[in-house]
Design a protein around this motif. Structure first.
Motif, PDB file in Angstrom:
ATOM      1  N   MET A 191       0.857  -1.172   0.000  1.00  0.00           N
ATOM      2  CA  MET A 191       0.000   0.000   0.000  1.00  0.00           C
ATOM      3  C   MET A 191       0.901   1.232   0.000  1.00  0.00           C
ATOM      4  O   MET A 191       1.771   1.377   0.851  1.00  0.00           O
ATOM      5  CB  MET A 191      -0.896  -0.036   1.241  1.00  0.00           C
ATOM      6  N   HIS A 192       0.663   2.089  -0.958  1.00  0.00           N
ATOM      7  CA  HIS A 192       1.421   3.337  -1.072  1.00  0.00           C
ATOM      8  C   HIS A 192       0.666   4.448  -0.347  1.00  0.00           C
ATOM      9  O   HIS A 192      -0.535   4.612  -0.544  1.00  0.00           O
ATOM     10  CB  HIS A 192       1.608   3.701  -2.550  1.00  0.00           C
ATOM     11  N   VAL A 216      -2.664   7.335  10.154  1.00  0.00           N
ATOM     12  CA  VAL A 216      -3.698   6.778   9.279  1.00  0.00           C
ATOM     13  C   VAL A 216      -3.427   5.295   9.003  1.00  0.00           C
ATOM     14  O   VAL A 216      -4.349   4.474   9.041  1.00  0.00           O
ATOM     15  CB  VAL A 216      -3.799   7.587   7.961  1.00  0.00           C
ATOM     16  N   VAL A 217      -2.174   4.941   8.743  1.00  0.00           N
ATOM     17  CA  VAL A 217      -1.829   3.538   8.483  1.00  0.00           C
ATOM     18  C   VAL A 217      -2.150   2.671   9.703  1.00  0.00           C
ATOM     19  O   VAL A 217      -2.638   1.552   9.558  1.00  0.00           O
ATOM     20  CB  VAL A 217      -0.348   3.402   8.070  1.00  0.00           C
ATOM     21  N   ASP A 218      -1.905   3.175  10.902  1.00  0.00           N
ATOM     22  CA  ASP A 218      -2.245   2.422  12.114  1.00  0.00           C
ATOM     23  C   ASP A 218      -3.745   2.132  12.183  1.00  0.00           C
ATOM     24  O   ASP A 218      -4.155   1.040  12.558  1.00  0.00           O
ATOM     25  CB  ASP A 218      -1.822   3.184  13.371  1.00  0.00           C
ATOM     26  N   GLU A 219      -4.568   3.111  11.819  1.00  0.00           N
ATOM     27  CA  GLU A 219      -6.018   2.934  11.874  1.00  0.00           C
ATOM     28  C   GLU A 219      -6.506   1.982  10.782  1.00  0.00           C
ATOM     29  O   GLU A 219      -7.455   1.228  10.990  1.00  0.00           O
ATOM     30  CB  GLU A 219      -6.711   4.296  11.726  1.00  0.00           C
ATOM     31  N   GLU A 242      -4.751  -0.467   9.318  1.00  0.00           N
ATOM     32  CA  GLU A 242      -3.820  -1.597   9.241  1.00  0.00           C
ATOM     33  C   GLU A 242      -4.487  -2.893   8.770  1.00  0.00           C
ATOM     34  O   GLU A 242      -3.925  -3.644   7.982  1.00  0.00           O
ATOM     35  CB  GLU A 242      -3.167  -1.813  10.604  1.00  0.00           C
ATOM     36  N   ARG A 243      -5.685  -3.158   9.226  1.00  0.00           N
ATOM     37  CA  ARG A 243      -6.335  -4.419   8.856  1.00  0.00           C
ATOM     38  C   ARG A 243      -6.793  -4.470   7.407  1.00  0.00           C
ATOM     39  O   ARG A 243      -7.189  -5.512   6.906  1.00  0.00           O
ATOM     40  CB  ARG A 243      -7.483  -4.733   9.800  1.00  0.00           C
ATOM     41  N   MET A 274     -12.734   6.617   7.517  1.00  0.00           N
ATOM     42  CA  MET A 274     -12.281   5.745   6.434  1.00  0.00           C
ATOM     43  C   MET A 274     -12.330   4.277   6.864  1.00  0.00           C
ATOM     44  O   MET A 274     -12.689   3.404   6.084  1.00  0.00           O
ATOM     45  CB  MET A 274     -10.861   6.117   5.990  1.00  0.00           C
ATOM     46  N   SER A 275     -11.993   4.023   8.110  1.00  0.00           N
ATOM     47  CA  SER A 275     -12.062   2.663   8.625  1.00  0.00           C
ATOM     48  C   SER A 275     -13.497   2.139   8.549  1.00  0.00           C
ATOM     49  O   SER A 275     -13.743   1.000   8.134  1.00  0.00           O
ATOM     50  CB  SER A 275     -11.553   2.610  10.065  1.00  0.00           C
ATOM     51  N   HIS A 276     -14.458   2.983   8.910  1.00  0.00           N
ATOM     52  CA  HIS A 276     -15.876   2.596   8.843  1.00  0.00           C
ATOM     53  C   HIS A 276     -16.309   2.377   7.389  1.00  0.00           C
ATOM     54  O   HIS A 276     -17.058   1.438   7.096  1.00  0.00           O
ATOM     55  CB  HIS A 276     -16.767   3.646   9.492  1.00  0.00           C
ATOM     56  N   ALA A 277     -15.832   3.221   6.474  1.00  0.00           N
ATOM     57  CA  ALA A 277     -16.190   3.071   5.059  1.00  0.00           C
ATOM     58  C   ALA A 277     -15.626   1.766   4.494  1.00  0.00           C
ATOM     59  O   ALA A 277     -16.307   1.054   3.752  1.00  0.00           O
ATOM     60  CB  ALA A 277     -15.674   4.266   4.254  1.00  0.00           C
TER      61      ALA A 277
END
Length: 141
Positions: free
Chosen positions: A1-2, A24-27, A29-30, A89-92
């Motif tokens: 992922m870039h 953001v990457v931490d959030e 991550e999955r 974004m995580s929710h989306a």
């Protein structure tokens, strides 16, 4: 992922980009296997003025084989704006992956064998009684 971080009217350089990108990457991550690219745009809405919703963070994620998703969050600090946009974004992405997974649908058939507590002889006797009763109703004795 870039991951790409752009800033508008916010000083910080490389440290800012590493901090925002890492947050953001931490959030997300999955979802790293699903995403090809994540663009993060942070900015100061009013530039030199202050305000309650002064900082803005927009995240655009590009999932493999799907159109891009974009979310925006405004807050009084950059930290809150980035955290809020990352959460959105995580929710989306959670919603997108939920739609992609196959749902289990019932066929209406039982797969487990039926367990009978009665013996085979008792079951046969009940079936014979039922059959004879139906025959008697039809007048075929």
């Amino acid at each position: 992922m870039h991951v790409q971080v752009d800033s508008n009217h916010i000083e910080g350089g490389t440290d800012l980009q590493k901090w925002v990108g890492g947050r953001v990457v931490d959030e997300l991550e999955r979802y790293t296997d699903l995403l090809t690219r994540v663009e993060i745009h942070v900015g100061d809405v009013n530039s030199h003025k202050g305000g309650a919703q002064d900082k803005r963070c927009q995240i655009e994620a590009r999932p493999k084989g799907h159109s891009s998703l974009s979310v925006t969050h405004k807050a009084q600090s950059l930290d809150l704006a980035v955290a809020g946009a990352a959460r959105k974004m995580s929710h989306a992405l959670e919603h997108l992956t939920g739609r992609l997974t196959q749902r289990v649908e019932s066929t209406g058939h039982l797969t487990a064998p039926v367990v009978h507590e009665d013996s085979t002889a008792e079951i046969d006797a009940m079936l014979e009684d039922e059959f004879l009763a139906k025959q008697a109703d039809l007048g075929k004795e």
